[in-house]
Design an enzyme around this catalytic site. Sequence first.
Site, mmCIF file in Angstrom:
data_model
loop_
_atom_site.group_PDB
_atom_site.id
_atom_site.type_symbol
_atom_site.label_atom_id
_atom_site.label_comp_id
_atom_site.label_asym_id
_atom_site.label_seq_id
_atom_site.Cartn_x
_atom_site.Cartn_y
_atom_site.Cartn_z
ATOM 1 N N GLY A 21 10.951 -5.535 5.346
ATOM 2 C CA GLY A 21 9.575 -5.170 5.014
ATOM 3 C C GLY A 21 9.282 -5.419 3.543
ATOM 4 O O GLY A 21 10.048 -4.999 2.670
ATOM 5 N N GLY A 23 6.394 -4.407 2.128
ATOM 6 C CA GLY A 23 5.278 -3.517 1.789
ATOM 7 C C GLY A 23 5.623 -2.804 0.491
ATOM 8 O O GLY A 23 6.427 -3.297 -0.317
ATOM 9 N N GLY A 25 7.389 -0.058 -0.097
ATOM 10 C CA GLY A 25 8.792 0.345 -0.200
ATOM 11 C C GLY A 25 9.678 -0.852 -0.497
ATOM 12 O O GLY A 25 10.500 -0.834 -1.434
ATOM 13 N N VAL A 89 11.405 -8.969 12.570
ATOM 14 C CA VAL A 89 12.648 -8.221 12.801
ATOM 15 C C VAL A 89 12.575 -7.621 14.200
ATOM 16 O O VAL A 89 11.567 -6.998 14.558
ATOM 17 C CB VAL A 89 12.800 -7.097 11.750
ATOM 18 C CG1 VAL A 89 14.010 -6.235 12.051
ATOM 19 C CG2 VAL A 89 12.866 -7.685 10.355
ATOM 20 N N GLU A 180 -13.317 6.532 3.375
ATOM 21 C CA GLU A 180 -13.551 5.405 2.462
ATOM 22 C C GLU A 180 -14.311 4.297 3.168
ATOM 23 O O GLU A 180 -15.250 3.708 2.633
ATOM 24 C CB GLU A 180 -12.202 4.888 1.931
ATOM 25 C CG GLU A 180 -11.528 5.910 1.022
ATOM 26 C CD GLU A 180 -10.319 5.374 0.279
ATOM 27 O OE1 GLU A 180 -9.547 4.606 0.888
ATOM 28 O OE2 GLU A 180 -10.146 5.720 -0.899
ATOM 29 N N ASP A 310 6.619 4.736 5.114
ATOM 30 C CA ASP A 310 5.960 5.260 6.314
ATOM 31 C C ASP A 310 6.856 5.304 7.546
ATOM 32 O O ASP A 310 6.523 5.982 8.518
ATOM 33 C CB ASP A 310 4.729 4.389 6.651
ATOM 34 C CG ASP A 310 3.545 4.680 5.746
ATOM 35 O OD1 ASP A 310 3.692 5.497 4.814
ATOM 36 O OD2 ASP A 310 2.481 4.087 5.978
ATOM 37 N N ALA A 327 1.214 5.137 -0.545
ATOM 38 C CA ALA A 327 1.791 3.965 -1.192
ATOM 39 C C ALA A 327 2.711 4.378 -2.341
ATOM 40 O O ALA A 327 3.797 3.812 -2.524
ATOM 41 C CB ALA A 327 0.664 3.079 -1.709
HETATM 42 C C1 LIG Z 1 -6.320 1.506 5.464
HETATM 43 C C2 LIG Z 1 -5.281 2.227 4.655
HETATM 44 C C3 LIG Z 1 -5.628 2.801 3.434
HETATM 45 C C4 LIG Z 1 -4.679 3.456 2.669
HETATM 46 N N1 LIG Z 1 -5.048 3.981 1.469
HETATM 47 C C5 LIG Z 1 -4.118 4.530 0.673
HETATM 48 C C6 LIG Z 1 -4.464 4.994 -0.626
HETATM 49 O O1 LIG Z 1 -5.629 4.940 -1.031
HETATM 50 N N2 LIG Z 1 -3.485 5.504 -1.408
HETATM 51 C C7 LIG Z 1 -2.184 5.564 -0.987
HETATM 52 O O2 LIG Z 1 -1.314 6.002 -1.745
HETATM 53 N N3 LIG Z 1 -1.825 5.169 0.239
HETATM 54 C C8 LIG Z 1 -2.756 4.643 1.080
HETATM 55 N N4 LIG Z 1 -2.406 4.201 2.318
HETATM 56 C C9 LIG Z 1 -1.020 4.397 2.783
HETATM 57 C C10 LIG Z 1 -0.084 3.348 2.204
HETATM 58 O O3 LIG Z 1 -0.663 2.059 2.281
HETATM 59 C C11 LIG Z 1 1.241 3.403 2.957
HETATM 60 O O4 LIG Z 1 1.768 4.701 2.826
HETATM 61 C C12 LIG Z 1 2.232 2.385 2.395
HETATM 62 O O5 LIG Z 1 1.767 1.067 2.611
HETATM 63 C C13 LIG Z 1 3.614 2.546 3.053
HETATM 64 O O6 LIG Z 1 4.480 1.589 2.522
HETATM 65 P P1 LIG Z 1 5.690 1.041 3.396
HETATM 66 O O7 LIG Z 1 6.460 0.111 2.512
HETATM 67 O O8 LIG Z 1 6.398 2.133 4.068
HETATM 68 O O9 LIG Z 1 4.990 0.216 4.584
HETATM 69 P P2 LIG Z 1 3.986 -0.998 4.532
HETATM 70 O O10 LIG Z 1 3.331 -1.109 3.207
HETATM 71 O O11 LIG Z 1 3.157 -0.880 5.736
HETATM 72 O O12 LIG Z 1 4.934 -2.274 4.687
HETATM 73 C C14 LIG Z 1 5.625 -2.557 5.870
HETATM 74 C C15 LIG Z 1 5.903 -4.056 5.905
HETATM 75 O O13 LIG Z 1 6.744 -4.314 7.037
HETATM 76 C C16 LIG Z 1 6.305 -5.505 7.672
HETATM 77 N N5 LIG Z 1 6.725 -5.433 9.070
HETATM 78 C C17 LIG Z 1 6.391 -4.494 9.975
HETATM 79 N N6 LIG Z 1 7.025 -4.717 11.148
HETATM 80 C C18 LIG Z 1 7.777 -5.824 10.970
HETATM 81 C C19 LIG Z 1 8.686 -6.550 11.794
HETATM 82 N N7 LIG Z 1 8.966 -6.180 13.052
HETATM 83 N N8 LIG Z 1 9.289 -7.636 11.284
HETATM 84 C C20 LIG Z 1 9.024 -8.037 10.006
HETATM 85 N N9 LIG Z 1 8.200 -7.395 9.170
HETATM 86 C C21 LIG Z 1 7.583 -6.294 9.641
HETATM 87 C C22 LIG Z 1 4.802 -5.490 7.494
HETATM 88 O O14 LIG Z 1 4.280 -6.818 7.577
HETATM 89 C C23 LIG Z 1 4.641 -4.887 6.104
HETATM 90 O O15 LIG Z 1 4.574 -5.872 5.091
HETATM 91 C C24 LIG Z 1 -3.336 3.551 3.128
HETATM 92 C C25 LIG Z 1 -2.992 2.988 4.358
HETATM 93 C C26 LIG Z 1 -3.950 2.326 5.113
HETATM 94 C C27 LIG Z 1 -3.561 1.719 6.413
#
Ligand SMILES: Cc1cc2nc3c(=O)[nH]c(=O)nc-3n(C[C@H](O)[C@H](O)[C@H](O)COP(=O)(O)OP(=O)(O)OC[C@H]3O[C@@H](n4cnc5c(N)ncnc54)[C@H](O)[C@@H]3O)c2cc1C
Length: 434
Positions: A21, A23, A25, A89, A180, A310, A327
């Site tokens: 991922g 994202g 993290g 994945v 929002e 997440d 985030a």
């Molecule tokens: C619309 C929206 C608004 C938000 N607004 C805010 C905000 O204002 N402030 C804030 O702090 N947080 C906000 N959040 C929450 C924040 O975006 C998340 O908590 C954060 O992105 C989590 O990070 P992460 O690295 O766990 O996952 P993510 O950022 O979701 O990253 C996961 C990654 O894994 C990849 N992935 C998933 N499944 C697979 C797979 N099977 N194979 C390969 N790759 C895969 C995805 O493509 C993605 O790039 C918001 C979320 C959303 C949806």
Amino acid sequence: MTNDQRSTTDDSSTPHVVILGAGFGGVGAVLELRDAPVRITILDKHDYHTFQPLLYQVATQELDPTEVGYPVRDLLHRHNNVVFHKCEVNSVDLAKKQVVVDGMSPLDYDYLVLALGAIVNYHGTPGAAEHALPLYTMNDAIRLHDHILKTLEAVDKEPKLIDDGALSFCIIGGGPTGTELAGAMADLLHTELKADYPNLPIDEARVIVYEHSPHLLAPFKPKLRDYARKALEERGVEVQTESGVAEVGAKEITLASGEKVKTHTLVWAAGLQANPIAASLGIELAPGGHVPVGPDLQIKDHPGAFAIGDIASTTEAESGKPLPGLAAVALQAGHYVGKAITHIIAGKEVKPFKYHDKGTMAQVGRGAAVVELPKGGTLTGRVAWLAWLGIHLHLLSSAEEKTSVFVDWGWNLLTHKRGKRIILSDEDHEESNS
Ligand SMILES: Cc1cc2nc3c(=O)[nH]c(=O)nc-3n(C[C@H](O)[C@H](O)[C@H](O)COP(=O)(O)OP(=O)(O)OC[C@H]3O[C@@H](n4cnc5c(N)ncnc54)[C@H](O)[C@@H]3O)c2cc1C
């Protein structure tokens, strides 16, 4: 020798870190490790990092998709210990320390950073998976962006569609995403789109938010919830609290009360669950399918395997409180895990993860926001909006990304102009919805 060969060579004695991922993290971890004595393979099904907090700005044409998706490969320039693959994945075998991926041989790891995020949760609502428009990925945002424009094009050709609910834009969920989006949709409809479609009675367009609990922005202080509701209502948004959705159809939704509402647009902003890859780990999961982790973010009985953001269920060691899906939590956890891996390799002690809260916030339309500061203070209005802007800029990964988004936001704000309002995909994905 290419980066690719260097990083995937099996016979290297350098520890191999596999990050799943890109994202918040995953990017936090890679930024921390990209000069460390490790080989890194980072995998994502997209070749860009999605800045999720701004997806609703793509959906409402405030920003273009390229301003919210940042190329992962750009983060890796000049760092020879990292290789990126765009791939899906499929599963993780914790016992074999192996990741199964589409189109590649299984990848062995010494250290794993599981950061695959979450997916939408329809809570079993009939018809939601078929007809609702979620807002979690870039594709979701583009789909909603196009859906709004296609709906207006359809009504412009056939005004009778208004009686069929085509100008009722419904949002399920009054958390930060729903709030929002509602503010941004109201701003969009009543400014630029009004000018783009002079023959349409845009003033008849409705933006309605349904929230099953008694309050919008439930986790925020009452003063901020009240401000947000008032700010939305001033923009013409209808807020219906204690109002859930029981069924979703192509042209109609049924509320929990039994009332039916005609609409061609139902945005789902009412819940998430952990990425289903978590189920492949073969461990007992926390509610919502999240991966439980210890104070050092490692998965119990699997040293070297970390789960963050997440997909994980994280409790802060000091306070014992569960950490929210934000985030900032994921990004800080990524940096922490990067440091933890280098400490483990160096034989140093790893201290528990501590989250540094910089405040929670939501924007409720142009120039208006609510902010809850870590020590209990609150901000509203333009000052809060500037704080919102600052925190979001801080979350962007690179200086180049920060500059480009800042310039676009600044320009849009000064000129009251938006991104380009064109339909991006002429494939009619949502035929049944419009
Ligand atoms: C619309 C929206 C608004 C938000 N607004 C805010 C905000 O204002 N402030 C804030 O702090 N947080 C906000 N959040 C929450 C924040 O975006 C998340 O908590 C954060 O992105 C989590 O990070 P992460 O690295 O766990 O996952 P993510 O950022 O979701 O990253 C996961 C990654 O894994 C990849 N992935 C998933 N499944 C697979 C797979 N099977 N194979 C390969 N790759 C895969 C995805 O493509 C993605 O790039 C918001 C979320 C959303 C949806």
